[in-house]
Scaffold this active site. Structure first.
Site, PDB file in Angstrom:
ATOM      1  N   SER A 142       0.794  -1.235   0.000  1.00 29.23           N
ATOM      2  CA  SER A 142       0.000   0.000   0.000  1.00 29.23           C
ATOM      3  C   SER A 142       0.821   1.277   0.000  1.00 29.23           C
ATOM      4  O   SER A 142       0.244   2.371  -0.106  1.00 29.23           O
ATOM      5  CB  SER A 142      -0.957   0.004   1.196  1.00 29.23           C
ATOM      6  OG  SER A 142      -1.990  -0.925   0.993  1.00 29.23           O
ATOM      7  N   ILE A 143       2.136   1.191   0.100  1.00 27.07           N
ATOM      8  CA  ILE A 143       2.953   2.393  -0.122  1.00 27.07           C
ATOM      9  C   ILE A 143       2.737   2.888  -1.550  1.00 27.07           C
ATOM     10  O   ILE A 143       2.964   4.057  -1.864  1.00 27.07           O
ATOM     11  CB  ILE A 143       4.440   2.107   0.155  1.00 27.07           C
ATOM     12  CG1 ILE A 143       4.642   1.729   1.626  1.00 27.07           C
ATOM     13  CG2 ILE A 143       5.311   3.318  -0.159  1.00 27.07           C
ATOM     14  CD1 ILE A 143       6.068   1.333   1.973  1.00 27.07           C
TER      15      ILE A 143
END
Length: 570
Positions: A142-143
Protein backbone atom coordinates in the site's frame (compact mmCIF):
# COMPACT_ATOMS: atom_id res chain seq x y z
CA UNK A 1 61.65 -29.10 -1.62
CA UNK A 2 63.28 -27.19 1.24
CA UNK A 3 64.60 -24.70 -1.29
CA UNK A 4 61.10 -24.16 -2.68
CA UNK A 5 59.67 -23.73 0.80
CA UNK A 6 62.37 -21.27 1.74
CA UNK A 7 61.40 -19.10 -1.21
CA UNK A 8 58.08 -18.53 0.52
CA UNK A 9 59.79 -16.72 3.37
CA UNK A 10 60.84 -13.58 1.51
CA UNK A 11 57.38 -12.79 -0.06
CA UNK A 12 55.83 -13.28 3.36
CA UNK A 13 58.02 -10.60 4.88
CA UNK A 14 61.21 -12.49 5.77
CA UNK A 15 64.73 -11.11 5.10
CA UNK A 16 67.73 -12.78 3.61
CA UNK A 17 70.21 -14.02 6.22
CA UNK A 18 72.82 -11.31 6.79
CA UNK A 19 76.08 -11.04 8.58
CA UNK A 20 77.06 -8.56 11.29
CA UNK A 21 77.91 -5.89 8.72
CA UNK A 22 74.41 -5.91 7.37
CA UNK A 23 75.46 -7.33 3.96
CA UNK A 24 74.18 -10.64 2.79
CA UNK A 25 76.23 -13.39 4.37
CA UNK A 26 78.18 -15.74 2.18
CA UNK A 27 78.01 -19.48 2.28
CA UNK A 28 78.43 -20.84 5.77
CA UNK A 29 81.73 -22.32 6.80
CA UNK A 30 82.03 -26.06 7.27
CA UNK A 31 82.08 -25.60 11.06
CA UNK A 32 78.76 -23.76 11.00
CA UNK A 33 76.97 -25.84 8.38
CA UNK A 34 74.95 -27.86 10.85
CA UNK A 35 73.73 -24.78 12.76
CA UNK A 36 72.98 -22.96 9.50
CA UNK A 37 71.00 -25.90 8.14
CA UNK A 38 68.98 -26.05 11.35
CA UNK A 39 68.21 -22.30 11.17
CA UNK A 40 67.19 -22.62 7.54
CA UNK A 41 64.85 -25.47 8.41
CA UNK A 42 63.31 -23.36 11.16
CA UNK A 43 62.80 -20.43 8.80
CA UNK A 44 61.29 -22.64 6.12
CA UNK A 45 58.96 -24.21 8.65
CA UNK A 46 57.87 -20.78 9.84
CA UNK A 47 57.29 -19.68 6.25
CA UNK A 48 55.23 -22.79 5.55
CA UNK A 49 53.15 -22.18 8.66
CA UNK A 50 52.53 -18.56 7.76
CA UNK A 51 51.58 -19.43 4.20
CA UNK A 52 49.16 -22.11 5.36
CA UNK A 53 47.67 -19.72 7.91
CA UNK A 54 47.21 -17.00 5.34
CA UNK A 55 45.71 -19.47 2.89
CA UNK A 56 43.24 -20.79 5.42
CA UNK A 57 42.31 -17.28 6.52
CA UNK A 58 41.79 -16.13 2.96
CA UNK A 59 39.79 -19.26 2.16
CA UNK A 60 37.55 -18.71 5.13
CA UNK A 61 37.08 -15.11 4.05
CA UNK A 62 36.17 -16.04 0.49
CA UNK A 63 34.41 -19.37 0.84
CA UNK A 64 33.36 -19.57 4.46
CA UNK A 65 29.75 -19.25 5.67
CA UNK A 66 28.25 -15.80 5.13
CA UNK A 67 26.75 -13.65 7.82
CA UNK A 68 23.00 -13.07 7.66
CA UNK A 69 23.70 -9.34 7.50
CA UNK A 70 24.54 -7.40 4.37
CA UNK A 71 25.29 -3.69 4.79
CA UNK A 72 26.51 -0.88 2.58
CA UNK A 73 28.15 0.79 5.57
CA UNK A 74 31.68 0.34 4.22
CA UNK A 75 34.06 1.64 6.84
CA UNK A 76 31.12 2.26 9.16
CA UNK A 77 31.63 4.76 11.94
CA UNK A 78 31.34 2.49 14.96
CA UNK A 79 32.08 5.34 17.34
CA UNK A 80 30.12 8.50 17.88
CA UNK A 81 26.45 9.34 17.74
CA UNK A 82 25.82 8.07 14.21
CA UNK A 83 27.43 4.72 14.93
CA UNK A 84 25.40 4.36 18.12
CA UNK A 85 22.19 5.24 16.28
CA UNK A 86 22.94 2.56 13.69
CA UNK A 87 23.55 0.00 16.40
CA UNK A 88 20.32 0.92 18.17
CA UNK A 89 18.45 0.75 14.89
CA UNK A 90 19.99 -2.61 14.05
CA UNK A 91 18.93 -3.95 17.44
CA UNK A 92 15.35 -2.73 16.98
CA UNK A 93 15.22 -4.25 13.49
CA UNK A 94 16.61 -7.57 14.72
CA UNK A 95 14.01 -7.66 17.49
CA UNK A 96 11.03 -7.40 15.17
CA UNK A 97 12.60 -9.93 12.79
CA UNK A 98 13.10 -12.43 15.61
CA UNK A 99 9.68 -11.86 17.18
CA UNK A 100 7.72 -12.69 14.03
CA UNK A 101 10.16 -15.16 12.49
CA UNK A 102 10.67 -13.12 9.32
CA UNK A 103 12.97 -14.70 6.70
CA UNK A 104 14.43 -11.32 5.71
CA UNK A 105 14.13 -7.61 6.33
CA UNK A 106 15.80 -4.58 4.73
CA UNK A 107 16.09 -1.01 6.02
CA UNK A 108 17.21 2.33 4.66
CA UNK A 109 17.64 5.58 6.61
CA UNK A 110 18.43 9.08 5.37
CA UNK A 111 19.16 12.21 7.39
CA UNK A 112 18.70 15.64 5.78
CA UNK A 113 18.54 14.07 2.33
CA UNK A 114 21.67 11.94 2.70
CA UNK A 115 21.43 8.17 3.04
CA UNK A 116 23.37 7.24 6.17
CA UNK A 117 22.44 3.60 6.69
CA UNK A 118 21.08 0.74 4.61
CA UNK A 119 21.25 -2.91 5.55
CA UNK A 120 19.62 -6.27 5.04
CA UNK A 121 19.11 -8.99 7.66
CA UNK A 122 18.26 -12.58 6.84
CA UNK A 123 17.30 -14.08 3.51
CA UNK A 124 15.69 -12.69 0.38
CA UNK A 125 15.43 -16.29 -0.89
CA UNK A 126 15.41 -18.98 1.77
CA UNK A 127 15.58 -21.93 -0.65
CA UNK A 128 18.68 -20.67 -2.45
CA UNK A 129 20.24 -19.00 0.62
CA UNK A 130 20.35 -15.56 -1.00
CA UNK A 131 20.91 -12.87 1.59
CA UNK A 132 18.95 -9.65 1.84
CA UNK A 133 20.88 -6.52 0.94
CA UNK A 134 19.99 -2.86 0.31
CA UNK A 135 19.39 -3.63 -3.38
CA UNK A 136 16.78 -6.32 -2.65
CA UNK A 137 13.53 -5.72 -4.54
CA UNK A 138 10.25 -6.46 -2.74
CA UNK A 139 6.56 -5.66 -3.00
CA UNK A 140 5.79 -2.35 -1.33
CA UNK A 141 2.03 -3.05 -1.09
CA UNK A 142 0.00 0.00 0.00
CA UNK A 143 2.95 2.39 -0.12
CA UNK A 144 1.89 2.38 -3.78
CA UNK A 145 -0.96 4.68 -2.68
CA UNK A 146 1.54 7.38 -1.67
CA UNK A 147 3.22 7.13 -5.08
CA UNK A 148 -0.13 7.35 -6.86
CA UNK A 149 -1.19 10.34 -4.73
CA UNK A 150 1.91 12.19 -5.95
CA UNK A 151 0.94 11.56 -9.58
CA UNK A 152 -2.61 12.75 -8.82
CA UNK A 153 -1.28 15.94 -7.18
CA UNK A 154 0.94 16.62 -10.21
CA UNK A 155 -2.08 16.44 -12.51
CA UNK A 156 -4.02 18.74 -10.18
CA UNK A 157 -1.18 21.30 -10.28
CA UNK A 158 -1.26 21.18 -14.09
CA UNK A 159 -4.99 21.88 -14.08
CA UNK A 160 -5.81 18.53 -15.67
CA UNK A 161 -7.73 17.08 -12.73
CA UNK A 162 -10.54 18.50 -10.60
CA UNK A 163 -10.59 16.97 -7.12
CA UNK A 164 -14.26 17.85 -6.57
CA UNK A 165 -15.77 16.81 -9.89
CA UNK A 166 -17.78 13.57 -10.04
CA UNK A 167 -15.66 10.64 -11.18
CA UNK A 168 -18.06 10.16 -14.11
CA UNK A 169 -16.53 13.30 -15.67
CA UNK A 170 -13.44 11.19 -16.39
CA UNK A 171 -14.87 7.66 -16.27
CA UNK A 172 -18.43 7.95 -17.62
CA UNK A 173 -18.80 4.17 -17.80
CA UNK A 174 -18.61 3.91 -14.00
CA UNK A 175 -22.23 3.65 -12.79
CA UNK A 176 -23.78 6.54 -10.91
CA UNK A 177 -24.44 5.51 -7.32
CA UNK A 178 -27.30 5.68 -4.86
CA UNK A 179 -27.36 5.21 -1.11
CA UNK A 180 -30.70 4.48 0.56
CA UNK A 181 -32.47 5.45 -2.70
CA UNK A 182 -30.73 8.83 -2.79
CA UNK A 183 -28.34 9.80 -5.58
CA UNK A 184 -24.86 10.48 -4.30
CA UNK A 185 -21.61 11.78 -5.79
CA UNK A 186 -18.15 10.22 -5.59
CA UNK A 187 -15.23 12.58 -6.22
CA UNK A 188 -11.48 12.21 -6.58
CA UNK A 189 -11.01 13.91 -3.21
CA UNK A 190 -13.16 11.26 -1.51
CA UNK A 191 -11.30 8.44 -3.25
CA UNK A 192 -7.93 9.78 -2.05
CA UNK A 193 -9.06 9.76 1.61
CA UNK A 194 -11.08 6.49 1.69
CA UNK A 195 -14.37 8.33 2.16
CA UNK A 196 -16.07 7.20 -1.05
CA UNK A 197 -18.12 4.34 0.38
CA UNK A 198 -16.67 1.87 -2.14
CA UNK A 199 -16.08 -1.49 -0.51
CA UNK A 200 -12.76 -3.10 0.32
CA UNK A 201 -12.60 -6.92 0.17
CA UNK A 202 -15.68 -7.53 2.34
CA UNK A 203 -18.88 -7.45 0.24
CA UNK A 204 -21.45 -7.84 3.03
CA UNK A 205 -22.69 -4.37 4.05
CA UNK A 206 -24.14 -5.61 7.34
CA UNK A 207 -20.84 -7.17 8.41
CA UNK A 208 -18.92 -4.00 7.56
CA UNK A 209 -21.36 -1.77 9.41
CA UNK A 210 -21.42 -4.09 12.42
CA UNK A 211 -17.64 -4.06 12.62
CA UNK A 212 -17.53 -0.26 12.31
CA UNK A 213 -20.05 0.07 15.16
CA UNK A 214 -17.89 -2.14 17.35
CA UNK A 215 -14.88 -0.06 16.43
CA UNK A 216 -16.66 3.17 17.40
CA UNK A 217 -17.73 1.61 20.70
CA UNK A 218 -14.16 0.54 21.42
CA UNK A 219 -12.82 4.05 20.80
CA UNK A 220 -15.62 5.54 22.92
CA UNK A 221 -14.88 3.20 25.81
CA UNK A 222 -11.19 4.03 25.63
CA UNK A 223 -12.06 7.72 25.96
CA UNK A 224 -14.47 6.98 28.82
CA UNK A 225 -11.79 4.94 30.52
CA UNK A 226 -9.32 7.82 30.38
CA UNK A 227 -11.99 10.23 31.64
CA UNK A 228 -13.01 7.89 34.45
CA UNK A 229 -9.40 7.54 35.50
CA UNK A 230 -9.14 11.31 35.89
CA UNK A 231 -12.53 11.59 37.62
CA UNK A 232 -11.58 8.74 39.91
CA UNK A 233 -8.59 10.65 41.16
CA UNK A 234 -10.68 13.76 41.79
CA UNK A 235 -13.98 12.25 42.98
CA UNK A 236 -12.99 8.88 44.41
CA UNK A 237 -14.46 6.85 41.51
CA UNK A 238 -14.88 3.20 42.35
CA UNK A 239 -12.59 0.46 41.08
CA UNK A 240 -15.65 -1.51 40.01
CA UNK A 241 -16.46 1.00 37.23
CA UNK A 242 -12.90 0.88 35.96
CA UNK A 243 -12.90 -2.90 35.99
CA UNK A 244 -16.15 -2.97 33.98
CA UNK A 245 -14.65 -0.73 31.31
CA UNK A 246 -11.50 -2.83 31.28
CA UNK A 247 -13.49 -6.03 30.67
CA UNK A 248 -15.36 -4.38 27.80
CA UNK A 249 -12.11 -3.28 26.19
CA UNK A 250 -10.58 -6.72 26.52
CA UNK A 251 -13.70 -8.34 25.09
CA UNK A 252 -13.62 -6.18 21.95
CA UNK A 253 -9.83 -5.88 21.60
CA UNK A 254 -9.64 -8.03 18.47
CA UNK A 255 -13.01 -7.07 17.01
CA UNK A 256 -12.28 -3.86 15.15
CA UNK A 257 -12.38 -3.57 11.37
CA UNK A 258 -9.19 -4.24 9.53
CA UNK A 259 -7.80 -2.95 6.29
CA UNK A 260 -5.09 -4.11 3.93
CA UNK A 261 -2.64 -1.92 5.82
CA UNK A 262 -4.12 -2.89 9.14
CA UNK A 263 -3.25 -6.52 8.51
CA UNK A 264 0.26 -5.55 9.59
CA UNK A 265 -0.99 -5.24 13.16
CA UNK A 266 -0.81 -9.01 13.61
CA UNK A 267 2.32 -11.09 13.92
CA UNK A 268 3.66 -12.99 10.95
CA UNK A 269 2.33 -16.30 12.27
CA UNK A 270 -1.34 -17.25 12.24
CA UNK A 271 -3.41 -15.44 14.84
CA UNK A 272 -6.02 -18.02 15.88
CA UNK A 273 -7.61 -15.74 18.48
CA UNK A 274 -8.74 -13.10 15.99
CA UNK A 275 -12.54 -12.82 15.74
CA UNK A 276 -12.66 -10.96 12.41
CA UNK A 277 -11.43 -11.66 8.95
CA UNK A 278 -8.10 -10.29 7.79
CA UNK A 279 -7.54 -9.37 4.16
CA UNK A 280 -5.78 -12.70 3.69
CA UNK A 281 -9.10 -14.47 4.39
CA UNK A 282 -10.78 -13.07 1.28
CA UNK A 283 -10.55 -14.65 -2.16
CA UNK A 284 -10.01 -11.26 -3.84
CA UNK A 285 -6.74 -10.93 -1.95
CA UNK A 286 -5.38 -13.81 -4.06
CA UNK A 287 -6.62 -12.90 -7.54
CA UNK A 288 -4.61 -14.72 -10.21
CA UNK A 289 -6.36 -13.22 -13.24
CA UNK A 290 -4.44 -10.70 -15.30
CA UNK A 291 -6.42 -7.57 -16.17
CA UNK A 292 -5.52 -5.88 -19.45
CA UNK A 293 -6.39 -2.38 -18.24
CA UNK A 294 -7.43 -0.46 -15.14
CA UNK A 295 -10.89 -0.12 -16.66
CA UNK A 296 -11.25 -3.88 -16.93
CA UNK A 297 -10.50 -4.28 -13.22
CA UNK A 298 -13.43 -1.98 -12.35
CA UNK A 299 -15.68 -4.94 -13.11
CA UNK A 300 -14.72 -6.44 -9.73
CA UNK A 301 -16.77 -3.88 -7.78
CA UNK A 302 -18.43 -1.29 -10.01
CA UNK A 303 -21.94 -2.79 -9.62
CA UNK A 304 -21.70 -3.40 -5.88
CA UNK A 305 -23.69 -1.13 -3.52
CA UNK A 306 -21.91 1.53 -1.47
CA UNK A 307 -21.13 0.76 2.14
CA UNK A 308 -22.26 4.22 3.28
CA UNK A 309 -23.04 7.68 1.96
CA UNK A 310 -19.87 9.17 0.40
CA UNK A 311 -18.11 11.58 2.76
CA UNK A 312 -19.91 10.37 5.89
CA UNK A 313 -17.56 7.59 7.06
CA UNK A 314 -14.08 6.19 6.60
CA UNK A 315 -13.49 2.76 5.09
CA UNK A 316 -10.03 1.82 3.87
CA UNK A 317 -10.52 0.60 0.30
CA UNK A 318 -7.95 -0.54 -2.24
CA UNK A 319 -10.71 -0.89 -4.84
CA UNK A 320 -11.40 2.84 -4.51
CA UNK A 321 -7.82 3.46 -5.63
CA UNK A 322 -8.40 1.25 -8.67
CA UNK A 323 -11.17 3.66 -9.67
CA UNK A 324 -8.75 6.50 -8.94
CA UNK A 325 -6.24 5.02 -11.40
CA UNK A 326 -8.94 5.06 -14.09
CA UNK A 327 -9.62 8.73 -13.33
CA UNK A 328 -5.89 9.49 -13.55
CA UNK A 329 -5.50 7.71 -16.88
CA UNK A 330 -8.34 9.65 -18.47
CA UNK A 331 -7.26 13.00 -16.98
CA UNK A 332 -3.66 12.52 -18.14
CA UNK A 333 -4.70 11.00 -21.48
CA UNK A 334 -1.94 8.48 -20.89
CA UNK A 335 -1.77 4.86 -19.77
CA UNK A 336 -1.63 4.74 -15.97
CA UNK A 337 1.51 2.58 -15.78
CA UNK A 338 3.30 4.75 -18.34
CA UNK A 339 2.45 7.83 -16.28
CA UNK A 340 3.83 6.18 -13.13
CA UNK A 341 7.01 5.07 -14.92
CA UNK A 342 7.56 8.70 -15.94
CA UNK A 343 7.20 9.73 -12.29
CA UNK A 344 9.72 7.07 -11.23
CA UNK A 345 12.17 8.29 -13.86
CA UNK A 346 11.79 11.93 -12.81
CA UNK A 347 12.51 11.00 -9.16
CA UNK A 348 15.42 8.67 -10.05
CA UNK A 349 13.53 5.64 -8.74
CA UNK A 350 14.98 3.28 -11.33
CA UNK A 351 14.30 0.05 -9.39
CA UNK A 352 10.59 0.81 -8.85
CA UNK A 353 8.46 -1.16 -11.32
CA UNK A 354 5.03 -2.77 -11.61
CA UNK A 355 4.75 -6.10 -9.81
CA UNK A 356 4.57 -8.34 -12.87
CA UNK A 357 5.40 -12.03 -12.99
CA UNK A 358 6.93 -12.28 -16.48
CA UNK A 359 9.80 -9.71 -16.51
CA UNK A 360 13.25 -10.64 -15.22
CA UNK A 361 13.76 -8.35 -12.23
CA UNK A 362 17.20 -8.66 -10.71
CA UNK A 363 17.47 -8.90 -6.91
CA UNK A 364 13.75 -9.70 -6.60
CA UNK A 365 13.05 -11.43 -3.30
CA UNK A 366 10.72 -14.33 -2.71
CA UNK A 367 7.75 -13.69 -0.44
CA UNK A 368 6.57 -15.92 2.41
CA UNK A 369 3.77 -16.77 4.81
CA UNK A 370 3.34 -19.24 7.68
CA UNK A 371 0.90 -22.08 7.09
CA UNK A 372 -1.60 -23.48 9.61
CA UNK A 373 1.09 -25.72 11.07
CA UNK A 374 3.36 -22.77 11.70
CA UNK A 375 5.80 -23.70 8.92
CA UNK A 376 7.31 -21.11 6.61
CA UNK A 377 6.09 -21.62 3.02
CA UNK A 378 6.22 -19.72 -0.24
CA UNK A 379 3.27 -17.38 -0.61
CA UNK A 380 0.68 -18.24 -3.28
CA UNK A 381 0.92 -16.75 -6.75
CA UNK A 382 -1.08 -13.55 -7.27
CA UNK A 383 -1.50 -11.03 -10.08
CA UNK A 384 -1.51 -7.39 -8.97
CA UNK A 385 -2.93 -5.90 -12.17
CA UNK A 386 -6.29 -5.31 -10.47
CA UNK A 387 -4.71 -2.89 -7.96
CA UNK A 388 -1.74 -1.08 -9.52
CA UNK A 389 -2.57 2.22 -7.81
CA UNK A 390 -3.40 0.76 -4.40
CA UNK A 391 -0.75 -1.93 -4.01
CA UNK A 392 0.87 -3.04 -7.24
CA UNK A 393 4.51 -1.89 -7.29
CA UNK A 394 7.93 -3.32 -6.43
CA UNK A 395 10.78 -1.20 -5.09
CA UNK A 396 13.90 -1.01 -2.93
CA UNK A 397 14.65 0.90 0.26
CA UNK A 398 16.97 3.14 -1.78
CA UNK A 399 14.18 4.22 -4.11
CA UNK A 400 11.71 4.75 -1.27
CA UNK A 401 14.23 7.01 0.47
CA UNK A 402 14.58 9.03 -2.72
CA UNK A 403 10.83 9.38 -2.92
CA UNK A 404 10.53 10.40 0.74
CA UNK A 405 13.25 13.03 0.37
CA UNK A 406 11.66 14.37 -2.80
CA UNK A 407 8.46 14.89 -0.83
CA UNK A 408 10.30 16.52 2.07
CA UNK A 409 12.16 18.82 -0.31
CA UNK A 410 8.92 19.83 -2.04
CA UNK A 411 7.36 20.54 1.35
CA UNK A 412 10.25 22.65 2.67
CA UNK A 413 11.70 24.45 -0.35
CA UNK A 414 11.19 28.19 -0.28
CA UNK A 415 8.57 29.56 -2.67
CA UNK A 416 9.98 32.48 -4.69
CA UNK A 417 6.95 34.82 -4.25
CA UNK A 418 8.28 37.37 -6.73
CA UNK A 419 11.90 36.89 -5.68
CA UNK A 420 14.60 35.26 -7.74
CA UNK A 421 14.58 31.45 -7.53
CA UNK A 422 17.71 30.44 -5.59
CA UNK A 423 16.87 26.75 -5.28
CA UNK A 424 15.67 24.12 -7.68
CA UNK A 425 11.91 23.65 -7.46
CA UNK A 426 10.46 20.58 -5.82
CA UNK A 427 8.59 17.92 -7.76
CA UNK A 428 5.41 19.37 -6.20
CA UNK A 429 4.78 22.88 -4.93
CA UNK A 430 4.98 23.37 -1.11
CA UNK A 431 1.30 24.27 -0.95
CA UNK A 432 0.36 21.11 -2.81
CA UNK A 433 2.29 18.89 -0.40
CA UNK A 434 0.74 20.70 2.56
CA UNK A 435 -2.69 19.98 1.07
CA UNK A 436 -2.17 16.24 0.57
CA UNK A 437 -0.51 16.00 4.01
CA UNK A 438 -3.37 17.70 5.86
CA UNK A 439 -5.38 15.25 8.01
CA UNK A 440 -8.94 14.80 6.77
CA UNK A 441 -11.86 14.96 9.18
CA UNK A 442 -13.68 11.70 9.99
CA UNK A 443 -10.75 9.54 8.87
CA UNK A 444 -8.77 6.96 10.83
CA UNK A 445 -5.26 5.55 10.84
CA UNK A 446 -5.06 1.85 11.54
CA UNK A 447 -1.30 1.69 12.16
CA UNK A 448 -1.29 4.61 14.64
CA UNK A 449 -4.58 5.39 16.39
CA UNK A 450 -3.33 8.89 17.24
CA UNK A 451 -3.23 9.84 13.57
CA UNK A 452 -5.60 10.45 10.68
CA UNK A 453 -5.55 9.71 7.00
CA UNK A 454 -4.83 12.53 4.55
CA UNK A 455 -4.51 11.94 0.79
CA UNK A 456 -2.45 8.81 0.29
CA UNK A 457 -0.58 9.36 3.57
CA UNK A 458 -1.18 8.79 7.26
CA UNK A 459 -0.46 11.85 9.41
CA UNK A 460 0.25 12.14 13.12
CA UNK A 461 0.25 15.72 14.34
CA UNK A 462 2.58 17.22 16.90
CA UNK A 463 1.21 17.64 20.40
CA UNK A 464 2.16 17.74 24.05
CA UNK A 465 -0.46 17.40 26.77
CA UNK A 466 1.56 18.08 29.92
CA UNK A 467 4.67 20.05 30.77
CA UNK A 468 7.66 17.67 30.83
CA UNK A 469 5.27 14.95 29.68
CA UNK A 470 5.17 12.92 26.51
CA UNK A 471 5.97 14.93 23.39
CA UNK A 472 4.41 13.54 20.22
CA UNK A 473 6.31 14.33 17.05
CA UNK A 474 4.70 15.23 13.76
CA UNK A 475 5.35 12.51 11.22
CA UNK A 476 3.92 10.98 8.05
CA UNK A 477 3.87 7.35 7.01
CA UNK A 478 2.19 4.64 5.04
CA UNK A 479 2.35 0.96 5.79
CA UNK A 480 1.69 -1.92 3.44
CA UNK A 481 0.49 -5.47 3.80
CA UNK A 482 0.18 -7.68 0.72
CA UNK A 483 0.59 -11.36 -0.10
CA UNK A 484 3.92 -12.38 1.46
CA UNK A 485 5.18 -8.92 2.37
CA UNK A 486 4.99 -6.05 4.87
CA UNK A 487 6.36 -2.55 4.40
CA UNK A 488 6.54 0.99 5.76
CA UNK A 489 7.76 4.39 4.58
CA UNK A 490 8.00 7.00 7.35
CA UNK A 491 8.96 10.69 7.13
CA UNK A 492 9.94 12.67 10.24
CA UNK A 493 10.23 16.27 9.02
CA UNK A 494 12.60 18.72 10.66
CA UNK A 495 11.20 22.09 11.64
CA UNK A 496 11.22 24.19 8.43
CA UNK A 497 11.30 27.42 10.49
CA UNK A 498 14.30 26.27 12.50
CA UNK A 499 16.51 25.30 9.55
CA UNK A 500 19.00 27.47 7.67
CA UNK A 501 17.60 28.91 4.45
CA UNK A 502 18.52 26.87 1.40
CA UNK A 503 19.00 23.50 3.04
CA UNK A 504 16.02 21.26 2.30
CA UNK A 505 15.26 18.48 2.85
CA UNK A 506 15.49 18.61 6.63
CA UNK A 507 14.38 15.50 8.48
CA UNK A 508 14.70 11.73 8.71
CA UNK A 509 13.26 9.21 6.26
CA UNK A 510 13.01 5.49 7.09
CA UNK A 511 11.94 2.70 4.74
CA UNK A 512 11.60 -0.95 5.75
CA UNK A 513 10.67 -3.94 3.59
CA UNK A 514 10.04 -7.44 4.95
CA UNK A 515 9.29 -10.58 2.92
CA UNK A 516 6.71 -11.94 5.38
CA UNK A 517 3.02 -11.20 5.50
CA UNK A 518 1.36 -9.39 8.43
CA UNK A 519 4.22 -7.72 10.30
CA UNK A 520 3.74 -4.43 12.16
CA UNK A 521 6.63 -2.16 11.11
CA UNK A 522 5.39 1.38 11.76
CA UNK A 523 6.31 1.56 15.44
CA UNK A 524 9.79 0.18 14.74
CA UNK A 525 10.31 2.69 11.93
CA UNK A 526 9.27 5.55 14.22
CA UNK A 527 11.65 4.48 16.99
CA UNK A 528 14.52 4.26 14.53
CA UNK A 529 13.63 7.64 13.00
CA UNK A 530 13.69 9.25 16.45
CA UNK A 531 17.13 7.79 17.14
CA UNK A 532 18.56 9.31 13.97
CA UNK A 533 16.72 12.58 14.53
CA UNK A 534 18.65 12.97 17.78
CA UNK A 535 21.86 12.62 15.79
CA UNK A 536 20.56 15.26 13.38
CA UNK A 537 19.75 17.59 16.28
CA UNK A 538 23.05 16.87 18.05
CA UNK A 539 21.45 15.05 20.97
CA UNK A 540 22.76 11.85 22.61
CA UNK A 541 21.20 8.55 21.45
CA UNK A 542 18.59 6.91 23.64
CA UNK A 543 19.82 4.50 26.30
CA UNK A 544 16.39 2.91 26.69
CA UNK A 545 14.63 0.29 24.63
CA UNK A 546 11.89 2.74 23.61
CA UNK A 547 13.17 6.05 22.33
CA UNK A 548 9.62 7.32 21.82
CA UNK A 549 9.09 7.32 25.58
CA UNK A 550 12.18 9.43 26.28
CA UNK A 551 12.21 11.89 23.40
CA UNK A 552 11.94 15.55 24.36
CA UNK A 553 12.04 18.42 21.86
CA UNK A 554 15.04 20.71 21.66
CA UNK A 555 14.66 24.25 22.97
CA UNK A 556 14.76 25.44 19.36
CA UNK A 557 11.92 23.11 18.39
CA UNK A 558 9.86 24.19 21.39
CA UNK A 559 10.36 27.85 20.58
CA UNK A 560 9.69 27.57 16.87
CA UNK A 561 6.77 25.12 16.76
CA UNK A 562 3.36 25.92 18.25
CA UNK A 563 2.19 22.99 20.32
CA UNK A 564 -1.29 21.58 19.87
CA UNK A 565 -2.89 20.88 23.24
CA UNK A 566 -4.79 17.62 23.17
CA UNK A 567 -7.64 16.73 25.47
CA UNK A 568 -8.40 13.23 26.73
CA UNK A 569 -11.95 13.64 25.48
CA UNK A 570 -10.96 14.37 21.88
Amino acid sequence: MSRCLCRLWKPLGGRAFTGSSGRAAGPPSRSRSRAWSWGRAQACGLGLGLSLGLGLGLGARLWGPQSECQSEADGEDVRGALGEAKQRGRDLLQRVKDEVGAPGIVIGVSVNGKEVWSEGLGYADVENRVLCNPETVMRIASISKSLTATAVAKLWEAGKLDFDAPVQKYVPEFPEKEYEKEKVTITTRLLLSHLSGIRHYEKDIKKVQKQKEKDKMLVKEEVESKTSDQDGKENGDTEKQKETLKRRREGDHNKRPKSESDSTENSGRNNKTSHIKADSDYNEFYIKEKFDSVFKSLELFENDPLMFKPGSQFLYSTHAWTLLSAVVERAAKQDFLQLMKKLFLDLDMLQTVPDEHEPIIYNRARHYVYNKKGRLVNCPYVDCSYKWAGGGFLSTVHDLLRFGNAMLYSYQVEAPEGREQTQLPGYLRPGTVSMIWSPVQDTELSWDREGRYAMGWGVVEQSQEYGQGRYRRHYLSHTGGAVGVSSVLLLLPGDPRGRPVGSPPQGVVVSILCNLQSVNLNSTALKIALEFDKVRAGEPPSATSDPTSQYQPTDQAKASQPLKHTSTSS
